[in-house]
Motif scaffolding. Structure first.
Motif, mmCIF file in Angstrom:
data_model
loop_
_atom_site.group_PDB
_atom_site.id
_atom_site.type_symbol
_atom_site.label_atom_id
_atom_site.label_comp_id
_atom_site.label_asym_id
_atom_site.label_seq_id
_atom_site.Cartn_x
_atom_site.Cartn_y
_atom_site.Cartn_z
ATOM 1 N N MET A 1 0.859 -1.199 0.000
ATOM 2 C CA MET A 1 0.000 0.000 0.000
ATOM 3 C C MET A 1 0.889 1.240 0.000
ATOM 4 O O MET A 1 1.772 1.367 0.841
ATOM 5 C CB MET A 1 -0.902 -0.032 1.241
ATOM 6 C CG MET A 1 -1.959 1.039 1.210
ATOM 7 S SD MET A 1 -3.347 0.743 2.320
ATOM 8 C CE MET A 1 -2.693 -0.291 3.598
ATOM 9 N N PRO A 2 0.712 2.129 -0.926
ATOM 10 C CA PRO A 2 1.575 3.303 -1.022
ATOM 11 C C PRO A 2 1.325 4.312 0.089
ATOM 12 O O PRO A 2 0.210 4.437 0.599
ATOM 13 C CB PRO A 2 1.213 3.897 -2.386
ATOM 14 C CG PRO A 2 -0.193 3.467 -2.618
ATOM 15 C CD PRO A 2 -0.309 2.120 -1.965
ATOM 16 N N MET A 3 2.390 5.041 0.430
ATOM 17 C CA MET A 3 2.259 6.092 1.430
ATOM 18 C C MET A 3 2.298 7.447 0.729
ATOM 19 O O MET A 3 3.123 7.673 -0.151
ATOM 20 C CB MET A 3 3.407 5.991 2.444
ATOM 21 C CG MET A 3 3.411 7.150 3.437
ATOM 22 S SD MET A 3 4.645 6.939 4.743
ATOM 23 C CE MET A 3 3.684 6.027 5.937
ATOM 24 N N TYR A 4 1.425 8.307 1.117
ATOM 25 C CA TYR A 4 1.366 9.634 0.528
ATOM 26 C C TYR A 4 1.615 10.689 1.600
ATOM 27 O O TYR A 4 1.306 10.483 2.766
ATOM 28 C CB TYR A 4 -0.016 9.879 -0.100
ATOM 29 C CG TYR A 4 -0.288 8.952 -1.258
ATOM 30 C CD1 TYR A 4 0.250 9.214 -2.508
ATOM 31 C CD2 TYR A 4 -1.061 7.819 -1.085
ATOM 32 C CE1 TYR A 4 0.012 8.353 -3.571
ATOM 33 C CE2 TYR A 4 -1.306 6.953 -2.144
ATOM 34 C CZ TYR A 4 -0.767 7.228 -3.379
ATOM 35 O OH TYR A 4 -1.001 6.385 -4.416
ATOM 36 N N GLU A 5 2.169 11.804 1.158
ATOM 37 C CA GLU A 5 2.424 12.897 2.083
ATOM 38 C C GLU A 5 1.365 13.976 1.885
ATOM 39 O O GLU A 5 0.976 14.293 0.767
ATOM 40 C CB GLU A 5 3.821 13.478 1.830
ATOM 41 C CG GLU A 5 4.229 14.473 2.894
ATOM 42 C CD GLU A 5 5.703 14.846 2.768
ATOM 43 O OE1 GLU A 5 6.320 14.562 1.741
ATOM 44 O OE2 GLU A 5 6.209 15.441 3.733
ATOM 45 N N PHE A 6 0.930 14.538 3.010
ATOM 46 C CA PHE A 6 -0.115 15.554 2.976
ATOM 47 C C PHE A 6 0.294 16.753 3.807
ATOM 48 O O PHE A 6 1.137 16.655 4.708
ATOM 49 C CB PHE A 6 -1.426 14.988 3.546
ATOM 50 C CG PHE A 6 -1.984 13.840 2.752
ATOM 51 C CD1 PHE A 6 -2.873 14.070 1.720
ATOM 52 C CD2 PHE A 6 -1.611 12.544 3.042
ATOM 53 C CE1 PHE A 6 -3.379 13.004 0.985
ATOM 54 C CE2 PHE A 6 -2.108 11.471 2.305
ATOM 55 C CZ PHE A 6 -2.993 11.708 1.280
ATOM 56 N N LEU A 7 -0.298 17.872 3.498
ATOM 57 C CA LEU A 7 -0.085 19.075 4.276
ATOM 58 C C LEU A 7 -1.437 19.657 4.663
ATOM 59 O O LEU A 7 -2.292 19.883 3.807
ATOM 60 C CB LEU A 7 0.698 20.122 3.458
ATOM 61 C CG LEU A 7 0.779 21.514 4.069
ATOM 62 C CD1 LEU A 7 1.601 21.488 5.364
ATOM 63 C CD2 LEU A 7 1.393 22.496 3.088
ATOM 64 N N CYS A 8 -1.616 19.881 5.960
ATOM 65 C CA CYS A 8 -2.840 20.517 6.423
ATOM 66 C C CYS A 8 -2.660 22.021 6.323
ATOM 67 O O CYS A 8 -1.803 22.600 6.994
ATOM 68 C CB CYS A 8 -3.144 20.099 7.862
ATOM 69 S SG CYS A 8 -4.606 20.930 8.530
ATOM 70 N N GLN A 9 -3.437 22.658 5.483
ATOM 71 C CA GLN A 9 -3.328 24.112 5.287
ATOM 72 C C GLN A 9 -3.891 24.874 6.473
ATOM 73 O O GLN A 9 -3.602 26.048 6.658
ATOM 74 C CB GLN A 9 -4.071 24.524 4.011
ATOM 75 C CG GLN A 9 -3.505 23.923 2.743
ATOM 76 C CD GLN A 9 -2.201 24.575 2.304
ATOM 77 O OE1 GLN A 9 -1.698 25.497 2.940
ATOM 78 N NE2 GLN A 9 -1.647 24.098 1.208
ATOM 79 N N ALA A 10 -4.677 24.208 7.286
ATOM 80 C CA ALA A 10 -5.294 24.885 8.433
ATOM 81 C C ALA A 10 -4.278 25.136 9.542
ATOM 82 O O ALA A 10 -4.261 26.198 10.140
ATOM 83 C CB ALA A 10 -6.466 24.067 8.948
ATOM 84 N N CYS A 11 -3.395 24.160 9.812
ATOM 85 C CA CYS A 11 -2.438 24.302 10.917
ATOM 86 C C CYS A 11 -1.006 24.054 10.465
ATOM 87 O O CYS A 11 -0.101 24.029 11.291
ATOM 88 C CB CYS A 11 -2.823 23.370 12.064
ATOM 89 S SG CYS A 11 -2.639 21.613 11.676
ATOM 90 N N ARG A 12 -0.764 23.903 9.149
ATOM 91 C CA ARG A 12 0.560 23.735 8.568
ATOM 92 C C ARG A 12 1.236 22.440 8.989
ATOM 93 O O ARG A 12 2.444 22.327 8.937
ATOM 94 C CB ARG A 12 1.477 24.926 8.899
ATOM 95 C CG ARG A 12 0.828 26.277 8.680
ATOM 96 C CD ARG A 12 0.342 26.478 7.282
ATOM 97 N NE ARG A 12 1.445 26.510 6.313
ATOM 98 C CZ ARG A 12 1.295 26.655 4.991
ATOM 99 N NH1 ARG A 12 0.095 26.771 4.500
ATOM 100 N NH2 ARG A 12 2.315 26.683 4.198
#
Ligand SMILES: [Zn+2]
Length: 54
Positions: A1-12
């Motif tokens: 299962m691939p891992m993806y990176e995310f960024l929360c724009q609400a709290c950085r």
């Protein structure tokens, strides 16, 4: 299962999550603030996101 990176724009908050390909339309909730509404996917679109209009 691939891992993806995310960024929360609400709290950085940057975080990683495992997702199936068919689940890519869903944003995982941010581990810091719990919101998924402002979560951005950070793979090849990273540079485009950094130049977004503020
Ligand atoms: Zn957050």
């Amino acid at each position: 299962m691939p891992m993806y990176e995310f960024l929360c724009q609400a709290c950085r908050k940057r975080f990683e999550a495992f997702q199936h390909l068919e689940e890519r339309v869903h944003r995982p909730p941010c581990p810091r603030c719990g919101s998924a509404r402002r979560v951005e996917h950070l793979i090849s679109s990273f540079y485009a996101k950094t130049s977004r209009k503020a």
